[in-house]
Every structure is written in structure tokens, then in C-alpha cells.
Scaffold this motif. Structure first.
Motif, PDB file in Angstrom:
ATOM      1  N   THR A 143       0.806  -1.224   0.000  1.00 19.00           N
ATOM      2  CA  THR A 143       0.000   0.000   0.000  1.00 19.00           C
ATOM      3  C   THR A 143       0.834   1.266   0.000  1.00 19.00           C
ATOM      4  N   VAL A 144       1.846   1.318   0.856  1.00 20.89           N
ATOM      5  CA  VAL A 144       2.627   2.550   1.026  1.00 20.89           C
ATOM      6  C   VAL A 144       3.504   2.794  -0.201  1.00 20.89           C
ATOM      7  N   LEU A 145       3.276   3.906  -0.855  1.00 19.35           N
ATOM      8  CA  LEU A 145       4.088   4.291  -2.019  1.00 19.35           C
ATOM      9  C   LEU A 145       5.324   5.044  -1.541  1.00 19.35           C
ATOM     10  N   PRO A 146       6.499   4.678  -2.042  1.00 19.25           N
ATOM     11  CA  PRO A 146       7.739   5.323  -1.576  1.00 19.25           C
ATOM     12  C   PRO A 146       7.708   6.842  -1.637  1.00 19.25           C
ATOM     13  N   GLU A 147       7.173   7.380  -2.736  1.00 25.53           N
ATOM     14  CA  GLU A 147       7.180   8.836  -2.907  1.00 25.53           C
ATOM     15  C   GLU A 147       6.172   9.542  -2.003  1.00 25.53           C
ATOM     16  N   LYS A 148       5.184   8.798  -1.475  1.00 28.57           N
ATOM     17  CA  LYS A 148       4.165   9.397  -0.609  1.00 28.57           C
ATOM     18  C   LYS A 148       4.323   8.994   0.865  1.00 28.57           C
ATOM     19  N   ALA A 149       5.302   8.164   1.146  1.00 26.93           N
ATOM     20  CA  ALA A 149       5.457   7.630   2.504  1.00 26.93           C
ATOM     21  C   ALA A 149       5.698   8.723   3.527  1.00 26.93           C
ATOM     22  N   VAL A 150       4.937   8.659   4.625  1.00 30.57           N
ATOM     23  CA  VAL A 150       5.147   9.552   5.771  1.00 30.57           C
ATOM     24  C   VAL A 150       5.895   8.717   6.804  1.00 30.57           C
ATOM     25  N   GLY A 151       7.182   8.991   6.955  1.00 29.54           N
ATOM     26  CA  GLY A 151       8.026   8.128   7.770  1.00 29.54           C
ATOM     27  C   GLY A 151       8.909   7.284   6.860  1.00 29.54           C
ATOM     28  N   LYS A 152       9.714   6.437   7.433  1.00 28.64           N
ATOM     29  CA  LYS A 152      10.656   5.630   6.657  1.00 28.64           C
ATOM     30  C   LYS A 152      10.022   4.303   6.253  1.00 28.64           C
ATOM     31  N   LEU A 153       9.758   4.187   4.953  1.00 33.88           N
ATOM     32  CA  LEU A 153       9.184   2.950   4.431  1.00 33.88           C
ATOM     33  C   LEU A 153      10.123   1.768   4.676  1.00 33.88           C
ATOM     34  N   SER A 154      11.414   2.020   4.662  1.00 32.07           N
ATOM     35  CA  SER A 154      12.393   0.946   4.893  1.00 32.07           C
ATOM     36  C   SER A 154      12.173   0.254   6.233  1.00 32.07           C
ATOM     37  N   SER A 155      11.676   1.000   7.227  1.00 37.28           N
ATOM     38  CA  SER A 155      11.464   0.404   8.551  1.00 37.28           C
ATOM     39  C   SER A 155      10.397  -0.688   8.508  1.00 37.28           C
ATOM     40  N   LEU A 156       9.405  -0.550   7.609  1.00 33.82           N
ATOM     41  CA  LEU A 156       8.378  -1.581   7.466  1.00 33.82           C
ATOM     42  C   LEU A 156       8.964  -2.855   6.881  1.00 33.82           C
ATOM     43  N   TRP A 157       9.772  -2.689   5.822  1.00 30.07           N
ATOM     44  CA  TRP A 157      10.397  -3.849   5.190  1.00 30.07           C
ATOM     45  C   TRP A 157      11.336  -4.563   6.158  1.00 30.07           C
ATOM     46  N   ILE A 158      12.136  -3.788   6.872  1.00 31.33           N
ATOM     47  CA  ILE A 158      13.090  -4.380   7.819  1.00 31.33           C
ATOM     48  C   ILE A 158      12.356  -5.101   8.946  1.00 31.33           C
ATOM     49  N   SER A 159      11.313  -4.472   9.454  1.00 30.31           N
ATOM     50  CA  SER A 159      10.515  -5.094  10.511  1.00 30.31           C
ATOM     51  C   SER A 159       9.864  -6.385  10.014  1.00 30.31           C
ATOM     52  N   PHE A 160       9.402  -6.373   8.768  1.00 36.08           N
ATOM     53  CA  PHE A 160       8.786  -7.550   8.143  1.00 36.08           C
ATOM     54  C   PHE A 160       9.798  -8.706   8.099  1.00 36.08           C
ATOM     55  N   ALA A 161      11.003  -8.410   7.619  1.00 35.65           N
ATOM     56  CA  ALA A 161      12.043  -9.438   7.528  1.00 35.65           C
ATOM     57  C   ALA A 161      12.416  -9.966   8.914  1.00 35.65           C
ATOM     58  N   LYS A 162      12.544  -9.062   9.875  1.00 35.91           N
ATOM     59  CA  LYS A 162      12.908  -9.477  11.235  1.00 35.91           C
ATOM     60  C   LYS A 162      11.793 -10.295  11.888  1.00 35.91           C
ATOM     61  N   PHE A 163      10.558 -10.047  11.476  1.00 34.56           N
ATOM     62  CA  PHE A 163       9.438 -10.835  12.001  1.00 34.56           C
ATOM     63  C   PHE A 163       9.610 -12.301  11.608  1.00 34.56           C
ATOM     64  N   TYR A 164       9.938 -12.525  10.327  1.00 34.92           N
ATOM     65  CA  TYR A 164      10.204 -13.894   9.882  1.00 34.92           C
ATOM     66  C   TYR A 164      11.413 -14.474  10.609  1.00 34.92           C
ATOM     67  N   GLU A 165      12.469 -13.672  10.732  1.00 34.79           N
ATOM     68  CA  GLU A 165      13.667 -14.145  11.416  1.00 34.79           C
ATOM     69  C   GLU A 165      13.356 -14.534  12.858  1.00 34.79           C
ATOM     70  N   GLY A 166      12.533 -13.724  13.507  1.00 39.36           N
ATOM     71  CA  GLY A 166      12.161 -13.997  14.889  1.00 39.36           C
ATOM     72  C   GLY A 166      11.361 -15.270  15.057  1.00 39.36           C
TER      73      GLY A 166
END
Length: 325
Positions: A143-166
Motif C-alpha cells: 500500500t505505502v508508495l515510496p514517494e508518498k510515505a510519511v516516515g521511513k518505508l524501509s522500517s516496514l520492510w526491515i521489521s517484516f524481515a525481522k518478524f520472519y527471522e524472529g
């Protein structure tokens, strides 16, 4: 509702109240549910939700009072039927209370679906349910478009990956990180941070070669335009790569990384000092002096001040007064 958009919450409550007065309680509940799903502001949501909860509480109180009064009298409805209706209403009220955080989150994201912080808050609601959490993560990054993101979109991706890792699913974590490195973030530093986090994960699992391979891929200068084409000029990325080579690679591989940083002009005074110290510790004194010379040539005063101090100190410590030139 379309005509009086500033009174949407009040209108839904009035419609529900109309059915309540007619005694059509199920229809009133349907109206409240539709209102909650339809409103798009926190103010309207709060108004409809609170009215719905208060109606259920009043309805429960009235049923309990009526049941108490009719205990010793004959009733048209069997006692079991009344008890069942009480149980169902209790369950509905309890479920409504449990859904509040989720429903409110939906309303807030209706206002701005590109709000990264709100997506993080929504994910926390389902942290005890991995399947639902993964579904929300997937919805968020789509949903979150990079050019419209309020906040760091990268934090969502990183959190997503760490969720699987966890949850001990490193393979899927790698897939998420791979996808995350292909997102055109607003800044180079966001993209660099994703690559560094991906390498950090490999280090946590003792996959040292994979971590080095990731850094080598990330610092490749032969990339396309845009944020990807600027990635190889990220000081953050190169500094992390240099640290990895110092710890896991050879002196030669570490030198190659530092020399490339100097060529690309992505060094800082501290990086020059680190490089010179590495060479000094390995007794490559002349090479360390050449690094100092490149450093003082690259930076002007006052940024070169610390480099000069270290250079002169090491030079005098090495030669004393024997090599005055």
C-alpha cells in the motif's frame, strides 16, 4: 450522508436510534456496524462506536432487570431463550470492545494509507497472531508508495524481515530483504540501511560469506539511475563494508575497500584515521603515511586538523628527527 459530510457520525447514530425506538434492535446493530465500517474520521468513529457500545450496555441492563422481575412470573418466552439472548449480547459487546483497536486503525489509515507509523501500530495489534501479522505486513508494503510515505518505508520492510527471522524462518526473511533492496526509497540512506540490516541478519546466523557478498553487491558501481545509481556513494554502506572486511576478510581486501572509498570520495576524516590505524597495526607504516597524505589533501581545515595531528604524531614516533623532509 454525502450532503452533510461533517455530520456523518451524528447521522449514523440518529438512524440507529430510529430503529431502536421502533424496537428493531438487530437492525440498529446493523446500522451501527455499517457506520463504523463507513466513517473516515476518528471523530465520527468515536461517536458511532461509543453510541453502539452504550446501546448494547443499556440493552443488557434492561434484559437483566426484566429477567429479575419475571423470575416468579410466567413468561411468554422460555427462560432458556432469554438466557441465550443475554449471552449473545454479552458476547457481542465483548467482541466490539476487542475490535476497537483494529477498527480505529482502519479509520486512521483511510485518512492516509501511506502513514508508516500507523502501519507499525496496526501490526502490533496482531503481534500474537503470526498469520494475521504477516497479512498486515504484506498489505502495508504493497500500500505505502515510496514517494508518498510519511516516515521511513524501509522500517516496514526491515521489521517484516525481522518478524520472519524472529520466527526462525530465515529463508523468508532473506526473500523480504531481497524485495526491500529493490524499492525506490526517498533517500539513498534508507536503501543503504536496508542492505546493512540484511547483512547484519546474516552475521547473526554466522553466514559471514553471505554478509560479505551482500556488501559487495550493494557497493557495485554499475547500477541503474535514481536512488539505486547513487547507492555506491553511501558513506554508511561503505563504512559497514569496511568494518566487515576488517573483521572477516584479509588486510588486502580491507585495503581494497578503503581505497575504493577514497577514489569515490565517500570518506570522512574518521574513516581516514581508521584506515591509517589499520595499516599501522599491521606495520605498513609508509602506506599509512600515504593514507594520511590523501586525507589532508581531501579535507580542508578544520576537518583536516585531527588527520594532521595523527599524521605528525605517527611520523615523529616512527622517525623522530631522522626524516625531516
Amino acid at each position: 450522508l454525502k450532503r452533510y459530510s461533517d455530520e456523518v457520525g451524528s447521522l449514523w447514530c440518529s438512524l440507529a436510534d430510529y430503529y431502536i425506538r421502533l424496537g428493531h434492535f438487530e437492525k440498529a446493530c446493523d446500522v451501527f456496524e455499517e457506520g463504523i465500517d463507513t466513517v473516515s474520521t476518528v471523530r465520527d468513529f468515536t461517536m458511532v462506536f461509543d453510541a453502539y457500545a452504550q446501546f448494547l450496555e443499556r440493552y443488557l441492563a434492561e434484559m437483566m432487570e426484566a429477567e429479575g422481575e419475571d423470575d416468579d412470573e410466567s413468561e411468554d418466552k422460555p427462560l432458556d431463550s432469554t438466557a441465550l439472548e443475554l449471552d449473545l449480547t454479552f458476547a457481542r459487546l465483548d467482541e466490539l470492545a476487542n475490535r476497537r483497536a483494529n477498527l480505529l486503525s482502519i479509520v486512521i489509515l483511510k485518512q492516509n494509507p501511506h502513514n508508516v507509523h500507523e502501519w507499525h501500530k496496526r501490526i502490533k495489534i496482531f503481534k500474537q497472531d503470526p498469520a494475521k501479522a504477516i497479512k498486515v505486513y504484506s498489505e502495508a508494503v504493497k500500500t505505502v508508495l515510496p514517494e508518498k510515505a510519511v516516515g521511513k518505508l524501509s522500517s516496514l520492510w526491515i521489521s517484516f524481515a525481522k518478524f520472519y527471522e524472529g520466527h526462525d524462518d530465515v529463508d523468508n526473511a532473506r526473500i523480504i530483504f531481497k524485495k526491500a533492496t529493490k524499492v525506490p526509497y526517498k533517500s539513498v540512506e534508507e536503501l543503504a540501511f536496508v542492505w546493512c540490516e540484511a547483512a547484519e541478519m546474516e552475521l547473526r546466523h554466522d553466514e559471514f560469506d553471505k554478509a560479505l557478498e551482500l556488501m559487495k553487491e550493494a557497493t557495485d558501481v554499475n547500477r541503474s539511475a535514481g536512488v539505486f545509481g547513487q547507492l555506491h556513494k553511501s558513506t554508511t554502506l561503505w563504512s559497514f563494508y569496511a568494518d566487515l572486511e576488517e573483521s572477516l576478510g584479509s588486510l588486502k581486501s580491507a585495503q581494497a575497500v578503503y581505497d575504493k572509498m577514497i577514489d569515490l570520495k565517500v570518506v570522512t576524516p574518521q574513516i581516514i584515521l581508521n584506515y591509517a590505524l589499520l595499516l599501522k597495526e599491521n606495520k605498513y607504516f609508509e602506506e599509512s603515511f600515504r593514507v594520511y597524505e590523501k586525507g589532508v589533501a581531501a579535507f580542508k581545515y578544520p576537518h583536516s586538523n585531527e588527520i594532521w595531528k595523527a599524521y605528525l604524531s605517527d611520523f615523529v614516533g616512527r622517525y623522530g628527527g631522522k626524516k625531516l623532509e
